[in-house]
Write a protein that holds these residues in place. Structure first.
Motif, PDB file in Angstrom:
ATOM      1  N   TYR A 120      -0.672  -3.556   1.062  1.00  0.00           N
ATOM      2  CA  TYR A 120      -0.735  -2.642  -0.069  1.00  0.00           C
ATOM      3  C   TYR A 120       0.397  -2.907  -1.060  1.00  0.00           C
ATOM      4  N   THR A 121       1.564  -3.263  -0.553  1.00  0.00           N
ATOM      5  CA  THR A 121       2.682  -3.550  -1.446  1.00  0.00           C
ATOM      6  C   THR A 121       2.393  -4.763  -2.317  1.00  0.00           C
ATOM      7  N   ARG A 123      -0.537  -5.920  -3.072  1.00  0.00           N
ATOM      8  CA  ARG A 123      -1.595  -5.572  -4.032  1.00  0.00           C
ATOM      9  C   ARG A 123      -1.039  -4.737  -5.179  1.00  0.00           C
ATOM     10  N   ASP A 124      -0.059  -3.889  -4.878  1.00  0.00           N
ATOM     11  CA  ASP A 124       0.556  -3.096  -5.938  1.00  0.00           C
ATOM     12  C   ASP A 124       1.293  -3.991  -6.926  1.00  0.00           C
ATOM     13  N   THR A 127      -1.274  -5.494  -9.048  1.00  0.00           N
ATOM     14  CA  THR A 127      -1.835  -4.529  -9.995  1.00  0.00           C
ATOM     15  C   THR A 127      -0.899  -4.305 -11.172  1.00  0.00           C
ATOM     16  N   ARG A 128       0.408  -4.217 -10.883  1.00  0.00           N
ATOM     17  CA  ARG A 128       1.366  -4.044 -11.971  1.00  0.00           C
ATOM     18  C   ARG A 128       1.356  -5.260 -12.901  1.00  0.00           C
ATOM     19  N   LYS A 219      -6.220 -10.540  -5.567  1.00  0.00           N
ATOM     20  CA  LYS A 219      -6.575  -9.155  -5.236  1.00  0.00           C
ATOM     21  C   LYS A 219      -7.821  -9.109  -4.363  1.00  0.00           C
ATOM     22  N   ASN A 337       4.983   3.818  -6.627  1.00  0.00           N
ATOM     23  CA  ASN A 337       3.612   3.480  -6.282  1.00  0.00           C
ATOM     24  C   ASN A 337       3.627   2.326  -5.284  1.00  0.00           C
ATOM     25  N   HIS A 338       3.357   2.639  -4.005  1.00  0.00           N
ATOM     26  CA  HIS A 338       3.358   1.654  -2.933  1.00  0.00           C
ATOM     27  C   HIS A 338       4.667   0.865  -2.861  1.00  0.00           C
ATOM     28  N   GLN A 525      -0.035   8.008   3.378  1.00  0.00           N
ATOM     29  CA  GLN A 525       0.677   6.806   2.962  1.00  0.00           C
ATOM     30  C   GLN A 525       1.181   6.024   4.162  1.00  0.00           C
ATOM     31  N   ASP A 531      -5.271   4.975  -0.215  1.00  0.00           N
ATOM     32  CA  ASP A 531      -6.242   4.483  -1.188  1.00  0.00           C
ATOM     33  C   ASP A 531      -7.665   4.823  -0.766  1.00  0.00           C
TER      34      ASP A 531
END
Length: 848
Positions: A120-121, A123-124, A127-128, A219, A337-338, A525, A531
């Motif tokens: 998840y980290t 992917r975060d 995403t950023r 992703k 966020n993550h 979390q 998610d």
């Protein structure tokens, strides 16, 4: 050959994406017609007319106008090239993104993570980066649109046939040629610059698009890994613990090195981003600490009994910095966020140290020893949770930690059950849940489900500390609020009139609900399912649904929004009414008449609720036609069964505007009397003198006869009837009563008291005494004091107050024998003063 195919495929994708982005950007951008475009259209229209008429005398002016116009056009294109085309920031930042993508790709390819948090980290991070690239692509698309427009304008100038006409006049031709050469020079220079910039922007767009495509691919790869991990976690990944092989897991040394490298990179990346959130956490820590210190200092300075006040706030007064740390490091992780696991565990470590310190200071010693042991267990859990590869040593460590936590917690649970009042609330329940999950983690590990065992064990340990943190947060905030209110008691502000006990009961319950929700969010979390949970809730809430077979559609999200806004508006109306009431009571200390302004709170509540209703309708997206249907249905309901309710509602509005009664008035209605405590929307509350609270519908206050003793003022006339014996001096009695009334300071002089001969009774001459009490709330006590004074003065002056006397006659029949009655003679009874009826020898005579 395969490499060439990959490069060709990738190039096609780049070009396709670039053109699609340009096309979408140009489609979204609305064409705007400036003044320059309007002038150009007018010039072309006039040229067309002049050419159709073939008037040679206007050709020279036409050429000059063209020259002047295109000179202005060149200047505009030059201005466009010089401003808003700066891509230095994008060019400087893009290499770091390309390097980051390469690093993340290597992490994904080599990842054998045993926790979803790392996936998840990563992917975060992607995403950023994706969000930033979207912004850059929009900026580059806007620049490309401007460059395309410049090129179109330049091409239009080069194709203009009018510029190729040479004037017949030699002097005009020379002037024209000079200007034509200048225009051609500007054209070639601007055309060259525009094309170079277009190529530069195109290359930059290609690089951005390449990074964007790589992010999309990674992703998808991360999502696939997350799905595989979820399936693997519930299945048997490894052999049972008794069949564990030496080469089953990864090498411990290699896993340690890989874990160290990855966590250092993630921590470095975390430190470099979200600087504003880092600073906000520091500001929260310092602000809360300063707030506590300021309140404590003010209480110590302004209150003589400061020691008693400060002793009621055990946490924030004795341990202000530790309390601030608990508040900050519980809330701040939710700002990100993550965040990476190493960051979360750093925050949790600081939080655990603060909680352990607080437990040592305020809790029993055996609880501190237990939490110290759990601290060691949680610390080892955290180290194990950092590993990105499963090793045999890690597996055995998780197994032993689960066993140790279960045994230690079970031993402490027995001590808690012996004296539950000595420990924190719900300690027994929380310990039982913790033991259960640690036992489940132990069993999962034994039967080869190592990833699931680690998730359950780590999460239960973390949330044991978070549960303690939530408990202390509620008490710390309540104590901080208590100090703030106590610090403002001696000031002249609004907080000095707020009732802390009333506020505590409501605010504490709200805080408890909020921290429970926060604890559940943090649970999702740590289980790495936030998610999934939030996506499911989002789909469930936003899905369109219909009622039966009708076309009426709704979503649960709109329903929840509608109900929430209505609920918040009701709470806001109560808060505003309370604060308005507090301010009115504050003003009442200066002017009693201002107290009645509290009746206006009804209008405020109605206004806030009405505003909340319309906001709820707007926020939930309910169509206006549906609202009209609801109002129509409401009207039908009024016609059938809601007449009384609507009557009371409308009566409440009439009371609020007309104000025949107000809060604080003393009224009588339907044989009920008391003080108006509250005028609600539907009913009003009357407090009677015997302590009861009567709820009276507003309709009764409008339609029935209401006596308002305090509508204009608080005065009350007191009417007394006093009788004296016949033979008394009437003038003397009147003078005595007058002087007695004038001797009371709480009797009003205007209107003046009066004494009148009221009636001549059978046994007394009655006097009527009339006087006014300034405050209706004190008239009963005043009446009592006046009557007591009258009795004392009449006794001292020898004026007799007659009382009723009654002769009792006993008729004894002749045919009945006499009855001997023996009664004890008490010490206070005198024989000579009483009638001897104890031993009657004869029946009493009728005259007796």
């Amino acid at each position: 050959m395969p490499k060439i195919k990959k490069v060709a495929t990738l190039s096609v994708l780049f070009v396709t994406l670039m053109f699609s982005l340009n096309a979408s950007a140009q489609t979204k951008k609305k064409k705007t017609h400036s003044v320059r475009d309007s002038l150009r259209a007018a010039i072309l229209a006039r040229d067309s007319v002049m050419r159709s008429l073939k008037r040679s005398d206007t050709s020279v002016n036409n050429l000059l106008q063209k020259v002047e116009y295109y000179t202005s056009e060149f200047n505009q294109i030059k201005a466009n090239l010089s401003k808003k085309l700066d891509t230095a920031e994008i060019s400087a930042a893009l290499p770091s993104y390309e390097k980051r993508i390469t690093l993340i790709k290597s992490l994904i390819d080599n990842d054998k993570s045993s926790t979803l948090r790392y996936l998840y980290t990563i992917r975060d991070v992607l995403t950023r980066s994706d969000d930033q690239l979207d912004i850059w692509q929009e900026q580059l698309a806007d620049i490309n649109t401007k460059l395309t427009q410049n090129q179109n304008d330049l091409d239009a100038i080069s194709r203009d046939s009018v510029l190729k006409i040479l004037p017949a006049d030699s002097s005009l031709a020379t002037t024209y040629l000079i200007q034509k050469i200048a225009i051609d020079s500007k054209y070639h220079r601007l055309d060259t610059i525009n094309k170079k910039v277009t190529v530069k922007i195109g290359l930059l767009q290609n690089r951005v698009s390449a990074v964007y495509i790589s992010i999309l691919d990674m992703k998808d790869q991360i999502d696939s890994k997350i799905r595989d991990f979820s399936e693997r976690a519930v299945s048997q990944e490894y052999n049972n613990i008794w069949a564990m092989e030496a080469d089953e897991g990864s090498d411990f040394g290699a896993a340690t090195k890989a874990t160290s490298d990855m966590n250092i990179k993630l921590f470095s990346f975390f430190i470099g981003r979200d600087v504003i959130i880092h600073l906000s956490g520091l500001v929260l820590l310092l602000a809360f600490f300063a707030w506590i210190r300021a309140s404590r200092r003010k209480i110590s300075r302004d209150n003589e009994s400061s020691g008693d006040i400060l002793s009621q706030a055990n946490y924030v007064v004795k341990h202000p910095f530790v309390s601030s740390i608990i508040i900050t490091f519980t809330l701040v992780p939710n700002f990100y966020n993550h965040p990476p696991v190493v960051v979360l565990e750093t925050f949790l470590g600081i939080l655990m140290v603060a909680i352990l310190y607080l437990i040592k200071k305020v809790c029993p010693a055996n609880m501190f020893r237990y939490m110290a042991a759990i601290f060691v267990v949680t610390f080892l859990y955290s180290l194990s949770n950092l590993y990105i590869q499963v090793t045999n040593i890690d597996r055995v460590t998780i197994l032993l930690l689960a066993l140790a936590a279960s045994v230690i917690s079970f031993s402490f649970l027995q001590k808690v059950n012996l004296d539950k009042d000595l420990y924190l609330p719900y300690s027994s329940l929380i310990l039982k849940a913790f033991i259960f999950f640690q036992a489940v983690s132990f069993l999962c590990n034994v039967f080869g489900r190592v990833s699931l065992a680690k998730i359950i064990g780590v999460t239960s340990a973390y949330h044991l500390w978070l549960a303690l943190a939530m408990y202390y947060i509620v008490h710390i905030l309540m104590e901080a609020l208590f100090l703030q209110l106590e610090a403002g008691k001696n000031s002249n502000n609004l907080t000095s009139f707020i009732d802390y006990k009333l506020l505590k009961n409501k605010f504490k319950s709200v805080l408890s609900v909020l921290v429970t929700i926060l604890w559940l969010v943090m649970l999702t979390q740590n289980l790495s399912v936030e998610d999934t949970v939030f996506d499911f809730l989002g789909d469930f809430l936003t899905k369109n649904r219909s009622i039966g077979g009708t076309n009426t559609q709704f979503t649960f999200q709109s329903v929840i929004i509608f109900v929430t806004v209505i609920w918040l508006s009701s709470i806001a109306s109560k808060i505003i009414s309370y604060l308005y009431d507090v301010s009115a009571r504050h003003a009442n200390d200066l002017d009693v008449a201002k107290k009645k302004n509290r009746t206006s709170t009804l209008l405020i509540r109605i206004g806030v609720i009405a505003l909340g209703f319309f906001l709820a309708v707007a926020a939930s997206g309910v169509p206006i036609d549906k609202i009209t249907i609801i109002i129509s249905a409401f009207g039908i309901g009024i016609g059938f069964g809601l007449q009384n309710i609507v009557n009371n509602l409308v009566s409440g509005l009439i009371l609020a505007f007309e104000k025949p009664i107000q809060v604080g008035d003393i009224i009588e209605v339907d044989s009920r009397s008391g003080t108006i405590m509250d005028i609600g929307i539907r009913a009003s509350k009357i407090a009677t003198s015997d302590g009861a609270e009567v709820i009276v519908p507003n309709g009764d206050l409008i339609s029935h006869h209401v006596i308002n003793w305090t509508l204009s003022n608080n005065n009350r006339r007191v009417d007394l009837i006093v009788g004296v014996a016949y033979g008394s001096n009437i003038q003397q009695v009147k003078e005595i009563l007058f002087s007695l009334l004038q001797g009371h300071d709480d009797i009003m002089t205007e209107p003046a008291p009066s004494v009148l001969v009221h009636n001549l009774n059978e046994s007394s001459v009655d006097f009527r005494i009339l006087f006014w009490a300034a405050d209706i709330n004190t008239w009963v006590g005043l009446k009592s004091r006046v009557l007591a004074d009258i009795y004392e003065v009449f006794a001292r002056e020898g004026i007799e107050i007659p009382f009723r006397q009654q002769d009792v006659k006993i008729v004894w029949p002749d045919n009945l024998p006499p009855i001997k009655i023996e009664a004890p003679i008490t010490r206070e009874t005198k024989t000579e003063d009483r009638q001897d009826t104890t031993n009657p020898t004869n029946p009493p005579d009728q005259d007796q």
